[in-house]
Scaffold this motif. Structure first.
Motif, PDB file in Angstrom:
ATOM      1  N   ASN A 105     -19.952  62.727  56.398  1.00 13.65           N
ATOM      2  CA  ASN A 105     -18.648  62.371  56.961  1.00 13.65           C
ATOM      3  C   ASN A 105     -18.153  63.460  57.912  1.00 13.65           C
ATOM      4  O   ASN A 105     -17.581  63.162  58.964  1.00 13.65           O
ATOM      5  CB  ASN A 105     -17.628  62.143  55.846  1.00 13.65           C
ATOM      6  N   LEU A 108     -19.861  62.955  61.144  1.00  9.62           N
ATOM      7  CA  LEU A 108     -19.409  61.734  61.819  1.00  9.62           C
ATOM      8  C   LEU A 108     -17.994  61.883  62.374  1.00  9.62           C
ATOM      9  O   LEU A 108     -17.659  61.294  63.403  1.00  9.62           O
ATOM     10  CB  LEU A 108     -19.486  60.541  60.853  1.00  9.62           C
ATOM     11  N   MET A 125     -25.772  62.162  64.737  1.00  3.88           N
ATOM     12  CA  MET A 125     -24.961  61.131  64.087  1.00  3.88           C
ATOM     13  C   MET A 125     -25.859  60.103  63.414  1.00  3.88           C
ATOM     14  O   MET A 125     -25.529  59.594  62.334  1.00  3.88           O
ATOM     15  CB  MET A 125     -24.020  60.481  65.096  1.00  3.88           C
ATOM     16  N   TYR A 129     -25.576  59.075  59.562  1.00  5.38           N
ATOM     17  CA  TYR A 129     -25.462  57.683  59.089  1.00  5.38           C
ATOM     18  C   TYR A 129     -26.597  57.366  58.119  1.00  5.38           C
ATOM     19  O   TYR A 129     -26.395  56.750  57.068  1.00  5.38           O
ATOM     20  CB  TYR A 129     -25.498  56.700  60.266  1.00  5.38           C
ATOM     21  N   ARG A 132     -26.086  59.142  54.714  1.00  9.49           N
ATOM     22  CA  ARG A 132     -24.990  58.533  53.958  1.00  9.49           C
ATOM     23  C   ARG A 132     -25.435  57.175  53.426  1.00  9.49           C
ATOM     24  O   ARG A 132     -25.196  56.837  52.261  1.00  9.49           O
ATOM     25  CB  ARG A 132     -23.752  58.403  54.848  1.00  9.49           C
ATOM     26  N   GLY A 133     -26.116  56.422  54.284  1.00  8.18           N
ATOM     27  CA  GLY A 133     -26.616  55.105  53.866  1.00  8.18           C
ATOM     28  C   GLY A 133     -27.611  55.234  52.721  1.00  8.18           C
ATOM     29  O   GLY A 133     -27.574  54.458  51.756  1.00  8.18           O
ATOM     30  N   LEU A 150     -15.428  57.149  53.138  1.00 11.93           N
ATOM     31  CA  LEU A 150     -15.842  57.188  54.538  1.00 11.93           C
ATOM     32  C   LEU A 150     -15.028  58.246  55.277  1.00 11.93           C
ATOM     33  O   LEU A 150     -14.269  58.999  54.666  1.00 11.93           O
ATOM     34  CB  LEU A 150     -15.666  55.806  55.167  1.00 11.93           C
ATOM     35  N   GLU A 151     -15.176  58.268  56.612  1.00 10.75           N
ATOM     36  CA  GLU A 151     -14.555  59.317  57.411  1.00 10.75           C
ATOM     37  C   GLU A 151     -13.053  59.428  57.149  1.00 10.75           C
ATOM     38  O   GLU A 151     -12.526  60.525  56.950  1.00 10.75           O
ATOM     39  CB  GLU A 151     -14.769  59.067  58.916  1.00 10.75           C
ATOM     40  N   GLN A 172     -22.327  48.685  52.598  1.00 10.01           N
ATOM     41  CA  GLN A 172     -22.103  49.978  53.251  1.00 10.01           C
ATOM     42  C   GLN A 172     -23.429  50.652  53.578  1.00 10.01           C
ATOM     43  O   GLN A 172     -23.616  51.194  54.669  1.00 10.01           O
ATOM     44  CB  GLN A 172     -21.250  50.898  52.362  1.00 10.01           C
ATOM     45  N   ASP A 176     -24.715  51.491  57.383  1.00 10.89           N
ATOM     46  CA  ASP A 176     -25.099  52.842  57.792  1.00 10.89           C
ATOM     47  C   ASP A 176     -26.541  52.890  58.289  1.00 10.89           C
ATOM     48  O   ASP A 176     -26.840  53.555  59.285  1.00 10.89           O
ATOM     49  CB  ASP A 176     -24.905  53.824  56.624  1.00 10.89           C
ATOM     50  N   LYS A 179     -26.636  51.422  61.821  1.00 12.92           N
ATOM     51  CA  LYS A 179     -26.158  52.364  62.844  1.00 12.92           C
ATOM     52  C   LYS A 179     -27.191  53.450  63.096  1.00 12.92           C
ATOM     53  O   LYS A 179     -27.430  53.858  64.232  1.00 12.92           O
ATOM     54  CB  LYS A 179     -24.846  53.010  62.389  1.00 12.92           C
ATOM     55  N   ALA A 180     -27.798  53.901  62.002  1.00 12.59           N
ATOM     56  CA  ALA A 180     -28.809  54.961  62.128  1.00 12.59           C
ATOM     57  C   ALA A 180     -29.988  54.461  62.965  1.00 12.59           C
ATOM     58  O   ALA A 180     -30.483  55.185  63.845  1.00 12.59           O
ATOM     59  CB  ALA A 180     -29.265  55.395  60.744  1.00 12.59           C
TER      60      ALA A 180
END
Lengths: 471, 1060
Positions: A105, A108, A125, A129, A132-133, A150-151, A172, A176, A179-180
């Motif tokens: 976080n 990010l 980033m 992601y 975190r994922g 989250l952030e 979630q 993530d 996005k990654a």
């Protein structure tokens, strides 16, 4: 003169102090180097024994593959399904996993504000992601329902949150990973090998969709890995578990260790037999050893059995003996490597996702959606030098996964997944007596699909965090 | 008093002579100079200095008291010289004086000094008059002294003579049991382990150590002082007494005054030594090899599992070694010190040096300390006084690890296989390696033998004091001090290859640190009396800065382990320690203080104190704290109605006070969000990989962090009867710690970053303290008895959120949670399940309402021989929610009893300490009965349940342990009360009549025993367990949990003290 001293001493700056050798967060986030360092720090907790190095493997002691073999009574309780919510492993890994989330976080939140190279920003980033994922993915498997931070929670210091539903946690992780996959490069320069890639994210997405029984997406994302020339099976199975080749193109995500630098108490320490300098936990049982087909070289690469020749640096080659283990007579070999002097090395990485796994996931998705999965399955078998199978069934997948991924923290989750998919009855499967080191155990459905939340966290939350059902 | 010549000259002469004589004392037989002045001259003394000793005459006489009884022990000094003697048992004396001498001074505590002009007399008989004012005991208080009768706060005094020559490593240990409300918690018995001091209960979850002030310098450990150098210790317990030290007074203040030379007193050389042996008090009964194997077999059978062949193997079933016997060996204690104290008219000095060496009962544990102390005082003219104190301590400490529940030495010795020898026939150490079934413990004797560690500290503590009388009664005082400690620790761990817990490299760790503080303080003191009013004012400024700097190095892969090669330049690799590579910190305090003492007619007393403190520990805006206190007293014994009605009452005083104190003893820089840049990972192809560093926030900030305060109310009664032959004090106090700095509930969702403390907790200690003493003389026989006791109740009033608790470290390989501290309860309570015996048969299980809805019952996980846990929440199942508070480690009463008697030359002293109303969690026993561990078991396992009716307290043995019989429960909570004969001393002082012939002033021989008898029901090794674990990261220390800590030992010493 005294008076002078008084005057001198009365200067207010006597009380001003400096954090020598340390920077504060206000001084941080100056440039790309800071962002990269902060991203590196997201990986670090994975290496802790409470993070992924030991605790996760203890959760797989629940499987039918191995005996805990240590002398930690909490691990006995996990393996025998006699644990309760105060089991220390459930507690210890909780904070370590949320530390990864917290550091992700931080990246990010801050990376977008830093004046830096755009490629590097995307990479960092993407890594944040992904990690975190990955943690939400593991949390969804272990606890099912957990708080999602989250952030904005980090910015508002909102830590005491109620848990989200299982579907939300899973979603979630998916978001993530997606996005990654968008932000991460296909590969890295040799010096950066071990950072996660697009392939890492797509591979985990394939796995996540198999767990969600979303066969189409599972196949789609598996193809993004196995269809990409950057992600290929290593020529030899054992390359995945040797110091020189541990970051070969097959390894999509692994805990990266370097002895003397990264944390001790690595998977190497826990798995290596005590005779060779380890602690000798997680010993394979006979039932797993017998699962290997005649002539499957993976047996000897994965497991030390009595009589196997063992070469340890300058100490030469000696046969493995049953009494080198704590109890079962077998030990995992995947996590053992030796220095030139023959000592146990703690530099060996521990893979958490390999291309072979993705092939098998693709095969399973095809078979379970009524298609033919022979090609993907036989890629894995061929690499092991085994004959291809025609018209492979889910049983073939179950067998292949068990031997290919033995000890890699997949088996217990696989069995529960297949149980939920109606392929087997895990309670019946676990009630079978598999000898002195795996007596019949009582898996209660649905209680044991998930572990309880750490009772200490529930108690500390002042009612905000609600314990999982059945605990 | 006759002074010849200018003052300055005499001063110089006296001082020079003192120094020369001192030198002479040291170099030459101390008997020679007085007898053989010619010899002294031959050694180069100027005749002028010796002239007055050349012509001699002998004066004899007798000293009587006010009732014309002989008064022994009266000091007699030839004024203007260093020569003196004292009266014998019949009050008689004999002294030779130089012709030039004009006056003899007779002095004795409690009597007025008398100067008797010689004027040719050869026989002098005098009677001494009691000195009413001298009877008034003076106690040291912050920034001054006060007559004890006028003290309105709660102050306890301990005299150095009370613990002189007791075989204790330091003054801190010596304080145990000596004063009410002062509890010295011993953390086991390792040499050099000072323990921690608690004044008036467990004051805060943070650092609760009292402030130790050594000769006016607020400084750290008091264990660096040779206890024999201490004249007195004053313990300021309540707010009124300690508020002058506002900042750091919340946990009490201990003022240590070291011995000084007196002006106009003969130079006295005292040599002191004792030697002794130390032995274990107890070993725990564990199973022998055959029984261990048979119980393990039973455990497998109980589980329906095949018995692994190793437990049938007869080669491991011959009893070979009692590992505790091997580990707990005889230790030794030695102490040697010497002091020279005395002074002339204008200068006085005290020099002392000593060596204390204690070899513990475990392995190579050793504590060695060298001391040097030089104190001097000088008068310059009539209005200026200056003084100086210097203390140097060099200590070596190498206690092994005895607090780990995974690898502790004693823990290992209890559990290592009894069928293995210490060493095999080929001379190698026996080992579990290759016999995994016996558990991953290393041979404890091997661990001892390869230990190579040393912790060295060099401490320099010095201060200069000055005093100028500006006007009558008005003095300006200054005190400048530095306290510097240079520490070096070094440990070499060999590469362990033949033991179960092996290592793949050898390793050298070296760390160096320096800690230094600088103190300056200036204050005015004003004393005045008018009519029946008496007034004392003190006020001033003080600041102290604290610096700390350290560096550590770690080297690995030494090609050879030769002791001469165990140095960093020989290391194969240097490993980085990240944040621990080194660092520096700075803190400071800056304060103003003032105090008013006022009394009217000697009976109405008022004290008011104020201190304002600034601390660098807090962010600007929160730095300053204000600490007021006041107290009043009424000396009833001065009132005529009391004097008339109760003539036997010599002193009666009631006092009351209130005040606010501060505590800033928490981590620095908590108002900043700090980034740790030393997180580690590795990237890169091939082998080795690149070492990668990462940075992340390691601490959340709390910009509002501020002072922790304690408010204390005290009511006291002090009474002396029959000329204070009976003395009694009683104090009642309430101490509320407010704004206590706590890490709020450290939710795991925050991650692992350090949580800053917040001022949110509240703690209350309240209780009674009493001290009583009685002394009596009958002819040659005199005796005294003293007792003190404190009854203190400790409660956590408020934590961060309702229902929250303070967590603590987990125990053992099973990571069991034993301690939680909840609101409304004492700190450190034991937490777990209640039990109700053992299930004797299946019917009891089937019909047990505790298990009505427990699926474990229907699953067959509970069988006869398992523990019946109590379903407290009534849901018919045993779950985590059934846990509750099982006991408290906070004693309801702490007490000490001291009894002494003297008869002619004999002295005999007994000293007992005890605690009552306290529980211990015997975690070692919890693990020691659990056969699911591979290790050896407590012998108590022989009393296990093994069939209906065989036991209702020790469950069956099992390797699977499905009912988790050994979860934390009340089965392992034991009463921790004990009464211990801490010290016994028998001494004999050789009569003066004999000593005079050999020109020895005093000679005493003594034998001392320590920890001789302990009365306790506690089954473990030692009921004095102390604290374990550390406070930080949301985890708090544990008290009275048995981890198989270093046990206390029994010591016998023989000693002698000789003065010249």
């Amino acid at each position: 003169m005294s008076l002078l001293l008084v005057m001198n001493a009365c200067k207010v700056d006597l009380l001003d102090t400096t954090p020598y050798g340390q920077v504060t967060s206000q001084q941080y986030w100056r440039n790309g180097d800071d962002v990269v360092a902060a991203t590196n720090a997201v990986y670090a907790p994975l290496l802790e024994e409470d993070g992924f190095a030991h605790t996760e493997y203890c959760f797989d002691n629940c499987s039918d593959d191995m005996h805990r073999a240590g002398d930690h009574s909490d691990e006995t309780a996990l393996e025998l399904f006699t644990f309760d919510a105060s089991n220390s492993h459930l507690l210890a890994t909780w904070a370590t996993k949320y530390e990864v989330i917290s550091r992700a976080n931080a990246v990010l939140i801050n990376a977008p504000k830093v004046d830096m190279d755009e490629t590097l920003r995307n990479r960092s980033m993407g890594e944040a992601y992904f990690l975190r994922g990955f943690v939400y993915w593991r949390l969804s498997l272990i606890y099912g329902e957990v708080p999602i931070l989250l952030e904005e929670d980090a910015i508002n210091l909102n830590f005491n949150k109620p848990k989200s539903s299982f579907e939300e946690v899973r979603a979630q992780a998916e978001a993530d990973f997606l996005k990654a996959a968008e932000l991460l490069p296909v590969s890295h320069a040799a010096a950066e090998a071990g950072r996660v890639t697009q392939g890492s994210a797509n591979g985990f997405l394939a796995k996540l969709y198999v767990y969600n029984e979303n066969w189409a997406k599972a196949i789609e994302y598996a193809d993004k890995v196995i269809g990409n020339g950057a992600y290929t099976l290593a020529a030899n199975f054992n390359e995945n578990f040797e110091l020189e080749t541990e970051n070969n193109p097959e390894v999509l995500f692994a805990l990266q260790y370097e002895t003397g630098w990264t944390a001790d108490n690595s998977p190497a320490f826990y798995h290596t037999p005590q005779a060779y300098g380890g602690w000798g936990f997680h010993e394979p049982i006979e039932d797993l050893v017998e699962e290997f087909e005649e002539g499957d070289p993976r047996r000897a690469y994965s497991i030390y059995a009595p009589g196997d020749p063992v070469t340890r640096g300058s100490q030469g080659t000696e046969p493995f003996e049953a009494d080198m283990t704590r109890v079962t007579g077998y030990a995992f070999r995947k996590y053992s490597a030796y220095t030139d002097a023959g000592d146990m090395s703690q530099s060996l990485n521990a893979p958490f996702l390999r291309v072979a796994d993705v092939y098998l996931l693709a095969a399973e998705a095809k078979i379970r959606s009524g298609q033919n999965g022979d090609v993907e399955l036989n890629m894995v078998r061929a690499r092991a030098g085994l004959d291809p199978i025609a018209g492979a069934t889910i049983e073939d997948i179950m067998h292949e996964r068990r031997v290919e991924l033995a000890g890699e923290n997949e088996r217990h989750q696989d069995l529960m997944r297949w149980d939920k998919g109606g392929i087997l009855d895990i309670s019946a499967h676990y009630s079978i007596d598999r000898g002195p080191y795996k007596p019949g155990r009582n898996f209660v459905k649905p209680k044991h699909y998930y572990f309880p939340l750490p009772q200490r966290e529930v108690d500390l939350s002042n009612g905000v965090l609600v314990q999982n059902p059945n605990y | 008093m006759t002074i010849k010549g200018p003052t300055r000259k005499v001063t110089n002469r006296c001082f020079a002579k003192t120094i020369k004589l001192l030198f002479f004392y040291l170099m030459i037989s101390p008997f020679s100079w007085a007898n053989d002045p010619v010899n002294a001259t031959a050694l180069g003394y100027p005749e002028a200095i010796l002239k007055e000793e050349l012509a001699e005459e002998t004066i004899t006489g007798q000293v009587l008291d006010e009732s014309n009884n002989p008064l022994p022990g009266v000091n007699i000094l030839v004024v203007g010289t260093q020569r003196g003697t004292s009266t014998d048992a019949s009050g008689k004396f004999s002294i030779s004086v130089p012709e030039s001498a004009t006056t003899l001074r007779f002095s004795f505590i409690g009597y007025q000094s008398q100067d008797v002009p010689l004027s040719g007399l050869s026989t002098i008989s005098i009677s001494m008059k009691p000195d009413i004012s001298a009877l008034k005991e003076v106690v040291v208080v912050g920034y001054g002294t006060q007559e004890k009768e006028d003290v309105t706060g709660a102050v306890s005094s301990v005299k150095g003579s009370d613990f002189e020559n007791l075989p204790t490593g330091g003054a801190q240990q010596a304080l145990q049991g000596r004063a009410a409300g002062v509890n010295v918690v011993r953390n086991g018995g390792a040499p050099g382990d000072a323990g921690s001091i608690q004044i008036r209960g467990f004051g805060t979850v943070n650092n609760a150590d009292p402030l130790v002030v050594i000769d006016g310098v607020p400084s750290g450990s008091m264990n660096d002082i040779n206890p024999n150098d201490i004249a007195s210790m004053e313990i300021l317990k309540d707010a009124s007494a300690s508020a002058i030290y506002g900042t750091r007074a919340a946990n009490g203040v201990i003022l240590i005054t070291t011995k000084r030379g007196g002006f106009d007193s003969p130079v006295k050389l005292t040599v002191n030594g004792y030697v002794g042996v130390t032995n274990r008090m107890k070993i725990l009964d564990v199973l022998d090899a055959p029984t261990y194997a048979s119980i393990k077999r039973e455990a497998y059978s109980n589980d329906g599992l095949p018995i692994p062949s190793i437990w049938e193997d007869t080669q491991y079933q011959t009893q070979k070694t009692n590992w505790q016997d091997e580990l707990l060996q005889q230790g030794t204690t030695q102490n040697y010190d010497a002091s020279i104290r005395g002074g002339g008219k204008y200068s006085s000095f005290a020099i002392s040096g000593g060596l204390y060496n204690e070899k513990g009962i475990i392995g190579k544990s050793n504590y060695k300390r060298y001391n040097l102390r030089i104190n001097t005082d000088h008068k310059i003219g009539k209005r200026i006084k200056i003084g100086q104190n210097f203390q140097f301590t060099n200590s070596h400490n190498n206690a092994p690890n005895t607090t780990s529940s995974q690898t502790g030495l004693l823990w290992s010795a209890i559990r290592f296989h009894p069928g293995l020898p210490v060493k095999n026939d080929d001379g190698t150490y026996s080992s579990n390696k290759g016999i995994g079934a016996f558990g991953d413990i290393n041979n404890p004797i091997y661990t001892v033998d390869v230990q190579d560690l040393d912790n060295v500290r060099n401490r320099f503590l010095g201060n200069f004091t000055g005093e100028v009388e500006l006007a009558k009664g008005l003095k300006l005082k200054g005190n400048i001090a530095t306290d510097a400690t240079f520490a070096n620790s070094r440990s070499f761990d060999v590469k362990v290859t033949d033991q179960f817990r092996s290592t793949s490299y050898n390793e050298l760790n070296v760390s160096n640190s320096k800690t230094w503080s600088f103190l300056q303080e200036y204050f005015l003191n004003y004393d005045t009396n008018f009519d029946q009013h008496s007034l004392n004012l003190v006020g001033g400024y003080t600041s102290q800065t604290f610096n700390y700097e350290f560096a550590k190095q770690r080297g690995r892969d030494f090609a050879s382990e030769e002791p001469s090669l165990r140095y960093m330049n020989y290391a194969g690799t240097i490993a980085s320690l990240g944040n621990d590579n080194g660092g520096k910190s700075y803190d400071a305090l800056q304060s103003f203080f003032g105090r008013v003492n006022y009394s009217f007619m000697d009976r109405y007393l008022v004290t008011a104190t104020f201190r304002s403190d600034g601390s660098s520990k807090f962010a600007e805006g929160n730095r300053f704290g204000y600490f007021p206190a006041f107290s009043v007293g009424w000396r009833l014994s001065e009132e005529n109605f009391v004097k008339n009605a109760l003539p036997f009452v010599s002193n009666l005083k009631i006092t009351g006070g209130w005040g606010r104190l501060g505590n800033q003893n928490v981590s620095s820089l908590q108002y900043l969000a700090l980034i740790n840049s030393s997180y580690r990972y590795a990237f890169g192809d091939g082998n080795p990989q690149n070492e990668i560093s990462g940075a992340a926030q390691s601490k959340l900030p709390n910009t509002k962090i501020g002072w922790e305060t304690a408010e204390m109310t005290n009511i006291g009664l002090e009474a002396g009867l029959w000329k204070n032959a009976v003395y009694f004090t009683l104090n009642y106090f309430i101490k509320d710690t407010k704004d206590m700095l706590l890490s709020p509930p450290s939710l795991g969702t925050i991650g692992t970053a350090d949580i800053p403390d917040q001022n949110i907790g509240q703690l209350r200690n309240q209780g009674f303290e009493m001290e009583a003493s009685y002394r009596k003389s009958i002819g040659d026989f005199s005796f005294n008895i003293g007792a003190n006791a404190a009854f203190i109740k400790n409660r956590i009033v408020k934590l961060a959120t309702p229902g929250a608790f303070l967590a603590s470290q987990l125990y053992g390989r099973g990571q069991q949670e034993i301690v939680r501290s909840y609101e409304g309860n004492p700190y450190g309570t034991f937490y777990g399940y209640q039990t109700d015996g053992i299930y004797q048969n299946q019917t009891e299980i089937d019909s047990d309402p505790n298990l009505a809805n427990d699926s474990r019952r229907t699953d067959g996980q509970i069988v006869a021989g398992d523990v019946r846990f109590v379903d407290l929440n009534g849901d018919g199942a045993i779950t985590d929610q059934d846990r509750t508070i099982l006991g408290s480690p906070q004693a309801k009463i702490n007490y000490g009893v001291n009894a002494g008697m003297t008869y002619k030359g004999f002295d005999f002293n007994l000293f007992f300490v005890g605690v009552g109303g306290v529980s211990i969690y015997n975690a070692d026993r919890m693990q020691g009965l659990d056969a699911s561990y591979p290790f050896n078991l407590y012998a108590e396992a022989e009393n296990r349940w093994h069939g209906e009716g065989t036991s209702n307290s020790v469950p069956r043995v099992s390797t699977l342990n499905a009912n988790r019989n050994f979860r934390p429960s009340d089965l392992f909570v034991e009463k921790g009360d004990f009464l211990r004969l801490k010290n016994l001393t028998l001494g004999y002082t050789i009569p003066n009549s004999v000593l005079e012939k050999v020109k020895i002033a005093q000679a005493r021989f003594y034998i001392t025993g320590q920890n001789l008898i302990t009365f306790t029901k506690y089954s473990g090794m030692n009921p004095e367990l102390g604290y374990i674990g550390s406070t930080g990261g949301g985890s708090y220390r544990q008290l009275n949990v048995d981890y198989a800590q270093y046990p206390q030992a029994r010591t016998w010493t023989l000693g002698a003290t000789i003065s010249f």
